[in-house]
Design a protein around this motif. Sequence first.
Motif, short mmCIF file in Angstrom:
data_model
loop_
_atom_site.label_atom_id
_atom_site.label_comp_id
_atom_site.label_asym_id
_atom_site.label_seq_id
_atom_site.Cartn_x
_atom_site.Cartn_y
_atom_site.Cartn_z
N PHE A 1 0.88 -1.17 0.00
CA PHE A 1 0.00 0.00 0.00
C PHE A 1 0.91 1.22 0.00
O PHE A 1 1.66 1.46 0.94
N GLN A 2 0.86 1.99 -1.09
CA GLN A 2 1.70 3.18 -1.23
C GLN A 2 0.94 4.19 -2.08
O GLN A 2 1.37 4.58 -3.16
N ALA A 3 -0.20 4.62 -1.55
CA ALA A 3 -1.07 5.53 -2.31
C ALA A 3 -0.47 6.93 -2.36
O ALA A 3 0.12 7.39 -1.38
N PRO A 4 -0.61 7.62 -3.49
CA PRO A 4 -0.07 8.98 -3.61
C PRO A 4 -0.64 9.91 -2.54
O PRO A 4 -1.83 9.89 -2.25
N GLY A 5 0.24 10.70 -1.96
CA GLY A 5 -0.17 11.68 -0.97
C GLY A 5 -0.23 11.17 0.45
O GLY A 5 -0.29 11.97 1.40
N TYR A 6 -0.22 9.85 0.64
CA TYR A 6 -0.28 9.31 2.00
C TYR A 6 1.09 9.39 2.67
O TYR A 6 2.11 9.11 2.03
N PRO A 7 1.12 9.74 3.96
CA PRO A 7 2.41 9.89 4.65
C PRO A 7 2.99 8.57 5.16
O PRO A 7 3.93 8.57 5.94
N THR B 1 -13.51 12.86 9.21
CA THR B 1 -12.20 12.55 9.78
C THR B 1 -11.31 13.79 9.77
O THR B 1 -11.48 14.70 8.96
N GLU B 2 -10.34 13.78 10.67
CA GLU B 2 -9.46 14.94 10.86
C GLU B 2 -8.63 15.26 9.62
O GLU B 2 -8.28 16.40 9.36
N ASN B 3 -8.27 14.22 8.86
CA ASN B 3 -7.48 14.39 7.64
C ASN B 3 -7.84 13.27 6.66
O ASN B 3 -8.56 12.34 7.03
N PRO B 4 -7.36 13.33 5.43
CA PRO B 4 -7.78 12.33 4.43
C PRO B 4 -7.01 11.01 4.46
O PRO B 4 -7.15 10.20 3.55
N TRP B 5 -6.22 10.77 5.50
CA TRP B 5 -5.35 9.59 5.50
C TRP B 5 -5.82 8.50 6.47
O TRP B 5 -5.02 7.67 6.90
N TRP B 6 -7.10 8.50 6.79
CA TRP B 6 -7.67 7.43 7.60
C TRP B 6 -8.17 6.35 6.63
O TRP B 6 -8.81 6.66 5.64
N ILE B 7 -7.89 5.10 6.96
CA ILE B 7 -8.29 3.99 6.08
C ILE B 7 -8.85 2.83 6.91
O ILE B 7 -8.67 2.76 8.12
N LEU C 1 2.21 -6.00 8.82
CA LEU C 1 1.94 -4.59 8.53
C LEU C 1 2.89 -3.70 9.32
O LEU C 1 3.52 -2.79 8.78
N ILE C 2 3.01 -3.98 10.62
CA ILE C 2 3.87 -3.18 11.50
C ILE C 2 5.32 -3.28 11.07
O ILE C 2 6.04 -2.27 10.98
N ASN C 3 5.80 -4.48 10.77
CA ASN C 3 7.21 -4.68 10.42
C ASN C 3 7.59 -4.12 9.06
O ASN C 3 8.76 -3.86 8.79
N SER C 4 6.59 -3.93 8.18
CA SER C 4 6.87 -3.39 6.85
C SER C 4 6.52 -1.90 6.75
O SER C 4 6.66 -1.30 5.69
N PHE C 5 6.09 -1.31 7.85
CA PHE C 5 5.58 0.06 7.85
C PHE C 5 6.71 1.08 7.75
O PHE C 5 7.74 0.97 8.41
N THR C 6 6.51 2.11 6.89
CA THR C 6 7.48 3.20 6.76
C THR C 6 6.73 4.52 6.66
O THR C 6 5.60 4.58 6.17
N TRP C 7 7.39 5.58 7.12
CA TRP C 7 6.87 6.94 6.94
C TRP C 7 7.36 7.46 5.60
O TRP C 7 8.50 7.19 5.22
N ARG C 8 6.52 8.20 4.90
CA ARG C 8 6.88 8.75 3.59
C ARG C 8 6.75 10.25 3.58
O ARG C 8 5.96 10.82 4.34
N LYS C 9 7.47 10.87 2.68
CA LYS C 9 7.26 12.29 2.42
C LYS C 9 5.98 12.43 1.64
O LYS C 9 5.74 11.67 0.70
N GLN C 10 5.12 13.35 2.03
CA GLN C 10 3.85 13.52 1.34
C GLN C 10 4.09 14.14 -0.04
O GLN C 10 4.82 15.12 -0.17
N LEU C 11 3.48 13.50 -1.04
CA LEU C 11 3.69 13.91 -2.43
C LEU C 11 2.67 14.96 -2.85
O LEU C 11 1.58 15.00 -2.38
#
Length: 199
Positions: free
Chosen positions: A43-49, A71-77, A189-199
Motif C-alpha cells: 500500500f503506497q497511495a499517492p499523498g499518503y504519509p 475525519t481529521e485528515n484524508p489519511w484514515w483507512i 503490517l507493522i514490520n513493513s511500515f514506513t513513513w513517507r514524504k507527502q507527495l
Amino acid sequence: MNKLLISSLFCVIYCFFACNSPYTPKPTGYFKIDFPEKKYQLFQAPGYPYSFEYPVYATITKDSSFFGETTENPWWINIDFPQFSGRIYVSYKQIGAKNNFDTLIKHAFTLTGKHTSKAYSIDDSLVLNPYNVEGIFFRVGGNVATANQFFLTDSTRHFLRGALYFDATPNEDSLNIVNQFLIEDVKHLINSFTWRKQL
C-alpha cells in the motif's frame, strides 16, 4: 410357542436396557475455516504519509467519517478482511499544537483501557521495526471487541493507530483461531511500515 414367548421377552428386555444408556452431550464445536495462503502487496497511495504491506485477501478503503463526524485528515483507512468479517481501523494524526504527542500516547492507552471491564489481561510490547518506526502493540485477553491494537510514531510528526475489530459478538474462544491468523498480518503490517514524504 414357548420359544417365541422367550424370544419376545428377551427382545423387550434388551430394548428396555439399550434405550436407557447414559446421554452423552455433543461438545461445542465451530465451523471449519479454510485460511488463504499468506501473500502480501504494497500500500503506497499517492499523498499518503505512510506505506506498508498488507494481505492480498484484504481490501483497503478510505475512511471518510468517524462516528458520523468527518475525519481529521484524508489519511484514515480501513483494511477489510471480508472472508473473516474483520476490519483494521487505521487513524492517522499529525503531531503538533493540535495533537500533542503526550496526549496522543495517553489517548491510545485510554482507548485500550476501556476494555478492562471485560478483559482478564492487557499486554503491551514495544515495537521497533527495520525502518526505525516505533510504537506499542497491545494484546487484550477476554471477550472484548478488539483484542489486537497498536500505534506507530516517529514522536515528532506522525502518529498512527490501528485496531482489529470483528463484525461478531465478542467471544474469545470462537474468534481465537481467526485472531491468531490475522495477528500475523497485523505484525507484518507493522514490520513493513514506513513513513513517507507527502507527495
